[in-house]
Design a protein around this motif. Structure first.
Motif, mmCIF file in Angstrom:
data_model
loop_
_atom_site.group_PDB
_atom_site.id
_atom_site.type_symbol
_atom_site.label_atom_id
_atom_site.label_comp_id
_atom_site.label_asym_id
_atom_site.label_seq_id
_atom_site.Cartn_x
_atom_site.Cartn_y
_atom_site.Cartn_z
ATOM 1 N N ASN A 1 0.813 -1.395 0.119
ATOM 2 C CA ASN A 1 -0.163 0.158 -0.169
ATOM 3 C C ASN A 1 0.651 1.298 0.083
ATOM 4 O O ASN A 1 0.506 2.209 -0.543
ATOM 5 C CB ASN A 1 -0.919 0.020 1.133
ATOM 6 N N ASP B 1 2.106 1.916 -3.562
ATOM 7 C CA ASP B 1 1.108 2.126 -4.526
ATOM 8 C C ASP B 1 0.812 3.466 -4.693
ATOM 9 O O ASP B 1 0.444 4.342 -3.897
ATOM 10 C CB ASP B 1 -0.343 1.380 -4.187
ATOM 11 N N GLN B 2 0.997 3.986 -5.978
ATOM 12 C CA GLN B 2 0.765 5.326 -6.392
ATOM 13 C C GLN B 2 -0.461 5.911 -6.307
ATOM 14 O O GLN B 2 -0.716 7.013 -6.499
ATOM 15 C CB GLN B 2 1.552 5.728 -7.642
ATOM 16 N N THR B 3 -1.653 5.115 -6.482
ATOM 17 C CA THR B 3 -2.879 5.499 -6.296
ATOM 18 C C THR B 3 -3.553 5.829 -5.058
ATOM 19 O O THR B 3 -4.426 6.409 -4.935
ATOM 20 C CB THR B 3 -3.951 4.448 -7.010
ATOM 21 N N ILE B 4 -2.712 5.270 -3.982
ATOM 22 C CA ILE B 4 -3.288 5.805 -2.619
ATOM 23 C C ILE B 4 -2.623 7.104 -2.222
ATOM 24 O O ILE B 4 -1.469 7.299 -2.421
ATOM 25 C CB ILE B 4 -2.736 4.444 -1.743
ATOM 26 N N PRO B 5 -3.529 7.880 -1.738
ATOM 27 C CA PRO B 5 -2.845 9.396 -1.367
ATOM 28 C C PRO B 5 -1.910 9.063 -0.032
ATOM 29 O O PRO B 5 -2.250 8.115 0.685
ATOM 30 C CB PRO B 5 -4.162 9.922 -0.903
ATOM 31 N N GLU B 6 -1.296 9.950 0.090
ATOM 32 C CA GLU B 6 -0.057 10.101 1.278
ATOM 33 C C GLU B 6 -0.678 9.931 2.546
ATOM 34 O O GLU B 6 -0.074 9.324 3.466
ATOM 35 C CB GLU B 6 0.915 11.160 1.074
ATOM 36 N N LYS C 1 -1.341 6.158 3.791
ATOM 37 C CA LYS C 1 -0.203 5.207 3.646
ATOM 38 C C LYS C 1 0.247 5.164 5.067
ATOM 39 O O LYS C 1 0.297 6.198 6.030
ATOM 40 C CB LYS C 1 0.843 5.694 2.717
#
Length: 219
Positions: A146, A149-154, A157
């Motif tokens: 996760n 994963d670039q699609t999940i916002p910071e 994370k």
């Protein structure tokens, strides 16, 4: 004497493993997310565990929410709950069994019975270590995947928390203790197989002479 000292050392490792296993199961910081934002005064630290989610504010406020619904949780959290509880139960059984089977105790009867009990306790520790290692590895893999994963916002994370590291170390202690207990029992049995009890046989010349005397007596 050396074997008894080694078993005592393994028992101490197992105790640390049991306490660490229980602590890791109950701690809420399996994954941690620090959201500082634009103002450090409103910094928030969010922690997620197997049984509850906690939030710590920089002002000193601390709140936790229990996870009541099991079916709404992800699969890896459900599996982590089950395997960690099994690990705690098996390690507790291992402590009880090895207390009877250790050479430095006066419980368990004769040496063969103590050896079997010691081996059973070692197997419990090994299984407990495996059950503790699987959820921590799976949980860490989910956190890392996760995080990358670039699609999940910071803000969504997380990073591995202290409970994950505690679980890893506890599983290692339990595995080492289980291997030591099992090998200490095998050494004794292997020595009995390699050096069987000696049987005294009369030489063939003596047997023939005795047979000769018996025949002469009947002539």
């Amino acid at each position: 004497m050396a074997s008894a000292s080694l078993q005592f050392f393994a028992f101490i490792l197992a105790l640390f493993g049991v306490f660490g296993d229980i602590t890791a199961t109950l701690l809420p910081n399996w994954k941690v997310n620090a959201d500082v934002g634009s103002n450090i005064i409103t910094a928030i630290t969010q922690m997620q565990g197997l049984w509850m989610d906690c939030t710590w504010y920089s002002t000193g406020m601390f709140s936790c929410t229990l996870k009541y619904s099991v079916l709404s949780l992800p699969v890896y959290i459900q599996a982590a709950r089950t395997t960690m509880v099994l690990s705690c139960i098996l390690s507790a059984f291992g402590i009880c069994i090895t207390t009877v089977g250790m050479k430095c105790t006066k419980l368990g009867g004769d040496s063969d019975s103590k050896s079997h009990a010691c081996f059973a306790g070692g197997v419990c520790f090994i299984l407990s270590g495996i059950f503790g290692l699987v959820p921590t590895s799976w949980y860490t893999r989910e956190i890392i995947s996760n995080f990358l994963d670039q699609t999940i916002p910071e803000s969504s994370k997380h990073e591995p928390g202290g409970a994950v590291y505690t679980g890893f170390i506890s599983a290692g202690f339990l595995l080492i203790a289980g291997v030591i207990f099992c090998t200490s029992c095998f050494k004794k049995q292997q020595g009995a197989w390699i050096y069987p009890p000696k049987q005294h046989h009369l030489p063939s010349t003596e047997q023939e002479s005795d047979a000769g005397y018996n025949l002469k007596d009947y002539v």
